[in-house]
Design an enzyme around this catalytic site. Structure first.
Site, short mmCIF file in Angstrom:
data_model
loop_
_atom_site.label_atom_id
_atom_site.label_comp_id
_atom_site.label_asym_id
_atom_site.label_seq_id
_atom_site.Cartn_x
_atom_site.Cartn_y
_atom_site.Cartn_z
N ASP A 102 -6.42 -0.17 -6.63
CA ASP A 102 -6.22 -0.34 -8.07
C ASP A 102 -7.02 0.66 -8.90
O ASP A 102 -6.78 0.81 -10.10
CB ASP A 102 -6.63 -1.76 -8.50
CG ASP A 102 -5.76 -2.83 -7.87
OD1 ASP A 102 -4.52 -2.66 -7.90
OD2 ASP A 102 -6.30 -3.81 -7.34
N ASP A 131 -2.50 -6.54 -11.05
CA ASP A 131 -2.31 -6.53 -9.61
C ASP A 131 -2.07 -7.98 -9.19
O ASP A 131 -2.39 -8.90 -9.95
CB ASP A 131 -3.57 -5.96 -8.94
CG ASP A 131 -3.51 -6.05 -7.43
OD1 ASP A 131 -2.46 -5.70 -6.87
OD2 ASP A 131 -4.51 -6.47 -6.83
N ASP A 135 -8.45 -5.52 -8.58
CA ASP A 135 -9.71 -5.79 -7.87
C ASP A 135 -9.95 -4.89 -6.68
O ASP A 135 -11.04 -4.89 -6.12
CB ASP A 135 -9.74 -7.25 -7.38
CG ASP A 135 -8.81 -7.46 -6.19
OD1 ASP A 135 -9.26 -8.02 -5.19
OD2 ASP A 135 -7.64 -7.05 -6.28
#
Length: 604
Positions: free
Chosen positions: A506, A313, A502
């Site tokens: 996600d 990410d 995080d």
């Protein structure tokens, strides 16, 4: 069986073994050690006979049981207890690790509000979110989460959307704008006409994806279980042949050959494997913990060691999720200092994340006496009188009548006395360890990719700076999963793919990955992850992979050493050249050596 029960059984078994050392009476000693054996191994023995009942499956429980009982029958009673006791301890270590760190994904339910404020006939009532129908009006106040997808019919406000799309900037939405469940209302009440029921909302789909992705993740069998399924029947068969065939066919001494068969089983006991191999993995988990890395189970150490692709990410993972000014573009005779000062003064008392970042970056004292008539338009900008001058500060949309400079960057524009003065560009600052981590991965033949909900321009900028060639941007959680599954479909069979993130958005991808890695972000990501970087330091990913490879090396050494030594003694046993002391050393001695080697993993 619970960990508490395991502890009680292990302690009681040790206690009975200790008691046996304080008596010389054979009957009492035998009884005490017999009780110790039953306490330590009744569950193992039960599993062994249950596996036989359900298809004659010879697993490690069966071999442990028969080896222990064989040792007990030839008078090696302490050894018999030790076989099952050490095995029980190894299993307890494994259970402790898994039970402590692998939690249920049910905590993700906090992402979805359980209630909604339903407006009917001018009155607002609190109802169960699942009872709201399509086309009804709900009210979302400041600080509340949007429970159902819809369209705003009244009001304008800023929304924190990071939990859904990873976008770090608050999003300003007003009448006519579509809104997604899971967004957090920051500063004003809005009314929303629902366009779906809760079951079909974005936030509900995220929960379903996490749960379903967890089921998709394959659970590989432990090496020792696979090994024992082949090893155990061979050992039992050889022991039977050794004990009974020579006396029957060659008129040999039955007691002598029976003794050889028993020695064969004792030597072949895989105690060194069943204790030292899990202990190696547990040591790797402990060593990782000392380095600020939580690995939720030994299976993920093996998977970590096989990683060939890591997908990241962006916001909060590769970057800090904090914006900093990095480029100043003054025009029309304004200087950089004037541009910076006017914007910082105007933003002085704003709580908008960009405003806070600019004020923090401006190192000089700000004289609040220069600031008057401040008026903030949520999500757009600020108008004020600064040092006697009319000032507008905000987005390009806010000052569109003054022909602001067109830029794809995140920027704050300035107008002073109806004259466009320029803009400050901001960027989401990269973590200082991101570049080092990506370089290390590439150096070690591990490919990288970015899968983010952020916009195209910042995503590509970060990817270019870090050297990540595969970039996927502006993705919702379900789209992230689809992109990641394409990677999974193309991977080699004996390799693994990790995802590092995080945020709540996600969580579905983290759950779907061979190894899901979470920074210290949301509880949802941490709960779903297989590996958590506790110090929020991306460089720990490198450490986790190094630890996994070293742990696997220790475990493989123990496997090769144990099997090689035992095979040598087994060959001696066949020819009558092995005695009970050698058999005990081949079991206990090899186990001790393997365990001591396994303990090295704790010091990684």
């Amino acid at each position: 069986m619970s960990l508490k029960t395991d502890k009680i059984c292990i302690a009681l078994s040790f206690l009975f073994v200790i008691f046996s050392y304080f008596t010389q009476e054979i009957g009492v000693k035998t009884a005490l050690l017999g009780v110790a054996l039953i306490i330590a191994g009744y569950e193992i023995i039960f599993k062994a006979f249950k596996s036989l009942k359900n298809g004659f499956s010879l697993d490690e429980n069966f071999l442990m049981s028969i080896a222990s009982l064989a040792a007990f029958s030839i008078g090696e009673m302490v050894e018999a207890v030790a076989i099952l006791l050490f095995y029980r301890i190894g299993e307890a270590f494994e259970d402790y690790s898994l039970n402590r760190s692998r939690r249920s994904v049910s905590s993700l339910v906090d992402l979805a509000p359980k209630q909604a404020n339903l407006k009917q006939n001018g009155e607002i009532t609190t109802v169960d979110v699942q009872s709201v129908k399509v086309g009804e009006t709900i009210v979302v106040r400041a600080g509340e989460k949007v429970p159902i997808d819809g369209i705003i019919t009244s009001g304008i406000s800023l929304f924190n959307t990071a939990s859904i799309n990873g976008e770090p900037l608050p999003l300003e939405l007003g009448k006519g704008d579509k809104i997604t469940s899971g967004f957090i209302n920051l500063n004003a009440t809005v009314e929303i006409k629902t366009t779906s029921e809760f079951e079909n909302s974005v936030v509900s789909k995220i929960l379903d994806m996490v749960e379903n992705a967890a089921f998709k993740k394959s659970k590989s069998e432990k090496f020792i279980t696979k090994f024992a399924r082949i090893y155990t029947p061979i050992v039992v068969g050889f022991a039977f042949v050794l004990a009974f065939i020579p006396p029957v066919l060659f008129d040999g001494d039955f007691s002598e050959w029976l003794k050889r068969g028993i020695i064969f089983i004792v030597v072949s006991c895989p105690c060194a494997l069943v204790v030292s191999v899990p202990l190696s993995f547990f040591g790797g988990i402990g060593g990782a913990s000392k380095n600020g890395i939580l690995i939720k189970g030994s299976s993920f150490i093996e998977t970590l060691s096989k990683i060939k692709l890591v997908a990241f990410d962006k916001t909060g993972t590769l970057s800090k999720g904090e914006f900093v000014p990095y480029k100043f573009s003054p025009i029309n005779g304004f200087s950089k200092d004037e541009l910076f000062k006017f914007i910082a003064l105007a933003e002085k008392n704003s709580i908008h994340p960009i405003a806070v970042s600019i004020v923090k970056a401006y190192k000089e004292p700000l004289d609040e006496n220069l600031i008057k008539h401040v008026k903030e338009s949520a999500g757009f900008g600020i108008s004020a009188v600064i040092d006697g001058k009319d000032v507008l500060v905000g987005s390009a949309k806010f000052i569109k009548d003054f022909n602001p400079h067109d830029t794809d960057e995140t920027a704050v524009h300035l107008v002073v006395n109806n004259s466009y003065a320029g803009y400050i560009s901001l960027k989401d600052e990269l973590r200082k360890e991101s570049c080092e981590t990506i370089k290390w991965l590439h150096k070690n033949s591990i490919k990288t990719a970015m899968i983010t909900g952020d916009k195209k321009a910042p995503a590509l900028a970060v990817a270019n700076e870090l050297g990540i060639s595969s970039v996927n941007y502006e993705l919702l959680p379900d789209q992230k999963v689809s992109v990641f599954e394409n990677f999974l479909d193309k991977k080699d069979k004996n390799t693994s793919i990790a995802y590092v993130g995080d945020g709540i958005n996600d969580a579905p991808v983290i759950a779907r990955a061979d190894v899901g890695v979470a920074m210290l972000g949301t509880d949802a990501a941490i709960e779903t992850a297989d590996v958590v970087l506790m110090h929020n330091n991306l460089a720990k990913l490198k450490t986790a992979i190094q630890i996994s490879k070293k742990t696997i090396g220790i475990a493989k050494f123990n496997i090769i050493f144990s099997i090689s030594f035992k095979v040598g003694v087994l060959i001696l046993a066949i020819f009558g050249l092995a005695n009970i002391p050698l058999a005990i050393f081949a079991d206990v001695g090899v186990t001790i050596i393997a365990v001591l080697n396994a303990l090295r993993a704790f010091k990684i």
